[in-house]
Each structure stands twice: as structure tokens, then as C-alpha cells.
Write a protein that holds these residues in place. Structure first.
Motif, PDB file in Angstrom:
ATOM      1  N   ASN A   9       0.821  -1.217   0.000  1.00  0.00           N
ATOM      2  CA  ASN A   9       0.000   0.000   0.000  1.00  0.00           C
ATOM      3  C   ASN A   9       0.851   1.260   0.000  1.00  0.00           C
ATOM      4  O   ASN A   9       0.428   2.303  -0.475  1.00  0.00           O
ATOM      5  N   ASN A  33      -2.139  -2.589  -4.555  1.00  0.00           N
ATOM      6  CA  ASN A  33      -3.140  -3.391  -3.851  1.00  0.00           C
ATOM      7  C   ASN A  33      -3.195  -4.792  -4.451  1.00  0.00           C
ATOM      8  O   ASN A  33      -2.604  -5.048  -5.511  1.00  0.00           O
ATOM      9  N   MET A  55      -1.735  -5.570   3.902  1.00  0.00           N
ATOM     10  CA  MET A  55      -2.583  -5.168   2.784  1.00  0.00           C
ATOM     11  C   MET A  55      -3.838  -6.040   2.740  1.00  0.00           C
ATOM     12  O   MET A  55      -3.764  -7.256   2.910  1.00  0.00           O
ATOM     13  N   GLU A  56      -4.975  -5.414   2.509  1.00  0.00           N
ATOM     14  CA  GLU A  56      -6.226  -6.162   2.397  1.00  0.00           C
ATOM     15  C   GLU A  56      -6.137  -7.142   1.221  1.00  0.00           C
ATOM     16  O   GLU A  56      -5.711  -6.785   0.132  1.00  0.00           O
ATOM     17  N   GLY A  57      -6.481  -8.404   1.478  1.00  0.00           N
ATOM     18  CA  GLY A  57      -6.457  -9.419   0.431  1.00  0.00           C
ATOM     19  C   GLY A  57      -5.106 -10.063   0.192  1.00  0.00           C
ATOM     20  O   GLY A  57      -4.938 -10.805  -0.774  1.00  0.00           O
TER      21      GLY A  57
END
Length: 120
Positions: A9, A33, A55-57
Motif C-alpha cells: 500500500n 493493492n 494489505m487487504e487481500g
């Protein structure tokens, strides 16, 4: 020249990593991302990938890459802020090859990847 992707990110982390790894003779791309990284990997898999654990995911990205054709050969480094056993195990279960502590610097990246670009 081996391909390397940094997925994080933070613009600063990606820029610093890209500069250092480019000097080690890697062809470096960036993704901010998990979705962007997955899209780029579907187009062309890198030989090396750094995935930020915050980080998301992130874990889904690792699992998705492992499921791709040729995805098992990608060396995926799960980047963690601290050596949290729970996080490390989750990364390993998702398919991470190894781990990197963040923040990384020239000394760390050179120690881990310095001889790999040449070996190809």
C-alpha cells in the motif's frame, strides 16, 4: 533479467524497494493493492513477489497466484512488521515461500536477493 513485483500500500516502500532491486539487476514492477497485483500476475508472472501482510487481500493474493499455471514456481515473500507466529503461519498456509521483515533496507534486500539476479 528476472521479473520482481512489490505489492504494498505504501508508495515509499514500493519506490525504495524498486530502486534497490533494480540496482541488483531485477526488472521491478509495482502494485499498490492485491487486485492490481493479481491483474499484473495474470498478464505475466514475476519470478519474485513481495506481498505486504498488512494489505487487504494479501493471503488471497498469495493463494490465487499459487493456483495459476506456473504459480508454484514464483518465490513469494510475505512481508511482516513483526515476527508474529500467527501471521507467519497464515502466510505459510496461503503459500508464501519465505518472509521479510518490514521495513526493509538496502542491506536486507541485498542479503536476501543480491545473488539471485546473477544466478539466473
Amino acid at each position: 533479467m528476472q521479473r520482481f513485483m512489490i505489492t504494498d500500500n505504501s508508495d515509499i516502500v514500493r519506490k525504495v524497494g524498486k530502486r534497490i532491486l533494480s540496482e541488483l539487476d531485477f526488472l521491478v514492477s509495482e502494485a499498490s493493492n492485491a487486485g492490481e497485483a493479481l491483474q499484473r500476475c495474470q498478464a505475466e508472472l514475476p519470478e519474485y513477489l513481495i506481498v505486504d501482510s498488512g494489505m487487504e487481500g494479501a493471503l488471497d493474493l498469495i493463494a490465487a497466484i499459487r493456483a495459476m499455471e506456473g504459480g508454484k514456481e514464483v518465490k513469494i515473500y510475505y512481508c511482516v512488521v513483526e515476527a508474529d507466529l500467527k501471521k507467519l503461519m497464515a502466510g505459510k498456509r496461503a503459500g508464501a515461500t519465505d518472509f521479510l521483515l518490514k521495513p526493509f533496507d538496502r542491506k536486507i534486500l541485498t542479503a536476501v536477493f543480491g545473488n539471485r539476479a546473477i544466478a539466473a
